[in-house]
Design an enzyme around this catalytic site. Structure first.
Site, mmCIF file in Angstrom:
data_model
loop_
_atom_site.group_PDB
_atom_site.id
_atom_site.type_symbol
_atom_site.label_atom_id
_atom_site.label_comp_id
_atom_site.label_asym_id
_atom_site.label_seq_id
_atom_site.Cartn_x
_atom_site.Cartn_y
_atom_site.Cartn_z
ATOM 1 N N ASN A 112 59.000 41.711 95.501
ATOM 2 C CA ASN A 112 58.566 40.347 95.187
ATOM 3 C C ASN A 112 59.750 39.453 94.843
ATOM 4 O OD1 ASN A 112 55.896 40.749 95.730
ATOM 5 N ND2 ASN A 112 55.211 40.803 93.614
ATOM 6 N N LEU A 126 49.738 44.317 98.644
ATOM 7 C CA LEU A 126 48.721 43.544 99.359
ATOM 8 C C LEU A 126 49.123 42.080 99.488
ATOM 9 C CD1 LEU A 126 45.396 44.899 97.821
ATOM 10 C CD2 LEU A 126 46.840 45.873 99.607
ATOM 11 N N ASP A 143 34.327 48.550 85.946
ATOM 12 C CA ASP A 143 34.836 47.332 85.319
ATOM 13 C C ASP A 143 34.092 47.149 84.008
ATOM 14 O OD1 ASP A 143 36.624 44.875 86.697
ATOM 15 O OD2 ASP A 143 35.526 44.343 84.881
ATOM 16 N N CYS A 152 51.082 36.649 91.525
ATOM 17 C CA CYS A 152 52.061 37.744 91.627
ATOM 18 C C CYS A 152 53.505 37.283 91.499
ATOM 19 C CB CYS A 152 51.862 38.502 92.940
ATOM 20 S SG CYS A 152 50.364 39.506 92.965
ATOM 21 N N GLY A 158 59.048 24.151 101.709
ATOM 22 C CA GLY A 158 57.859 23.420 101.280
ATOM 23 C C GLY A 158 57.834 23.261 99.778
ATOM 24 N N LYS A 170 54.887 35.406 88.063
ATOM 25 C CA LYS A 170 54.866 36.229 86.839
ATOM 26 C C LYS A 170 55.669 37.516 87.019
ATOM 27 C CE LYS A 170 51.445 39.500 87.782
ATOM 28 N NZ LYS A 170 51.433 40.960 87.515
#
Length: 446
Positions: free
Chosen positions: A219, A161, A32, A271, A264, A274
């Protein structure tokens, strides 16, 4: 010779992937560009809350009793290039400021920084969620910049994930998708995922564009399913129907399924929002914008839920928030996470605060991140203290401890026994029997 793996980017995805690769038996080097993050990970501390991740780190980072020592971290691309046979790129792809499109600058920078240090055959594997067409462009860039030339190959291996289950999802994936252009790349990735493949995880081999599309398509489907049931909640409110019973009934149809049918205040996080916007933007660039126009309505329904929750709360406290105290249970966008990015719960809390209420928030794990994002809200160390003097309690993130709250325990704290369930996760009868006024999105008022 055993494969050595590097992971570029050690945020949520990268830190989890690096620890999981070490757990699968590989020597792993994580990189990183933020030294503080590297110091934290090297000390066995996760940069975010994710169940099981710190235990996994300490099992493999040197310096802990019984550690395998297989997992180290660095800020040096040169060290990474020399060390690794397979390099996983796990950097962020946020939404561009003021646009729907995806910001590819972090992925581009990772490839540009890594490639000059690839002097021998290597496989670079993208895991970031990117616009379709990116992999082909990056593969050409990699060949151009790497001293190894065409021996520095690219593959695309999207991640799936779920926050709160990331460790489990990496070690025991429900599918592994790889976009490759050579048998060698496929063979190497089969070797990386040998353990989950032996457990029965499906292995889907595709070309670059399909691998890139799988994540955004998945998604988009989940977002559509969530917004569908929230649209049904709006119809239920207009017709005095019960969206929870509606969801139960249609969920028994195996073609539909029960998951993601809880109405809800909608989805958030780093994720889904966007990704569906970037998908729309990319479809427009490809001339296929009409194929995804429905996602605009999916996004619109989702954002509308937040405003509707604010309206219900205002109505509940008598038509105005001025002089009222509101307790908000939940700050993260979902339970079992400390992630407050685009959190519907915090968005609702912020709107109510701006309209004049004194808002006090409690969340089991997201308090520090919430304070950093919304410093003007008040925060309490427990649900009971958040509820002190409240004219309404809003349940906005479905943490297990909120579902298990005893209504009687809050009686002495609140000014008025009134609860609004923004996640349809509480037991209405239990709260009503305890003398509370219970209200939820898409459900009859009594």
């Amino acid at each position: 010779m055993a494969l050595k793996i590097t992971v570029i980017g050690t945020g949520y995805l990268g830190a989890t992937h690096a620890a999981a690769m070490a757990e699968l038996g590989f020597e792993v080097l994580g990189l990183d560009i933020v030294p503080e993050k590297i110091a934290m990970l090297s000390a066995g501390k996760a940069p975010m809350y994710e169940p099981g991740l710190e235990e996994l780190l300490r099992r493999h980072v040197p310096g802990f009793e019984g550690s395998t020592g297989r997992l180290r971290f660095t800020t040096s691309y040169e060290e990474v290039g020399e060390f690794g046979d397979i390099h996983f790129v796990c950097v962020t792809t946020p939404q561009k400021h003021g646009e729907y499109a995806c910001d590819m600058s972090y992925v581009d920078a990772a490839i540009d920084s890594l490639a000059p240090h690839l002097r021998r055959p290597a496989l670079v594997v993208g895991k970031s969620t990117v616009p379709v067409g990116s992999a082909a462009r990056l593969a050409a860039r990699l060949t151009e910049l790497a001293p190894a030339g065409a021996d520095a190959e690219l593959a695309w291996n999207p991640e799936f994930l779920r926050e709160g289950f990331a460790v489990q999802d990496t070690l025991h994936p429900d599918r592994i998708v790889v976009g490759v252009t050579s048998d060698r790349a496929e063979k190497l990735l089969r070797e990386v995922y040998e353990t989950p493949l032996a457990e029965g995880s499906p292995f889907v081999v595709t070309d670059y564009p399909t691998a890139e599309l799988v994540k955004t398509a998945a998604n988009s489907f989940l977002a559509t399913k969530i917004s569908f049931i929230n649209a049904m909640a709006e119809v239920c409110e207009a017709s005095d129907g019960d969206v929870v019973k509606l969801a139960e009934a249609i969920g028994h149809d195996e073609r539909i399924g029960k998951k993601f049918l809880r109405a809800g205040i909608g989805f958030g996080g780093g994720c889904l929002p966007k990704d569906i916007r970037a998908f729309m933007a990319r479809a427009g660039e490809l001339g296929a914008d009409q194929a995804l126009t429905f996602l605009r309505e999916v996004d619109s329904i989702n954002m509308r839920r937040r405003g509707h929750m604010v309206e219900l709360a205002r109505e509940a406290v008598g038509g105005s928030f001025l002089g009222k105290r509101v307790a908000v249970l939940g700050a993260t966008f979902k339970p079992d996470s400390d992630d407050v990015r685009d959190s519907p719960a915090l968005n609702v809390a912020g709107q109510i605060h701006l309209q004049g209420a004194q808002v006090t928030v409690f969340d089991p794990k997201g308090m520090d991140n919430a304070r950093a994002l919304f410093p003007t809200l008040a925060y309490a160390p427990s649900a009971l203290e958040a509820a002190q003097g409240a004219h309404a309690v809003l349940h906005l993130t479905e943490w297990a401890e909120f579902r298990e709250l005893d209504p009687a325990a809050l009686d002495g704290a609140v000014a008025e026994r009134r609860i609004l369930d923004g996640r349809n996760a509480l037991d209405p009868e239990r709260w009503r029997e305890a003398g509370w006024t219970y209200r939820a999105l898409g459900r009859p008022t009594v």
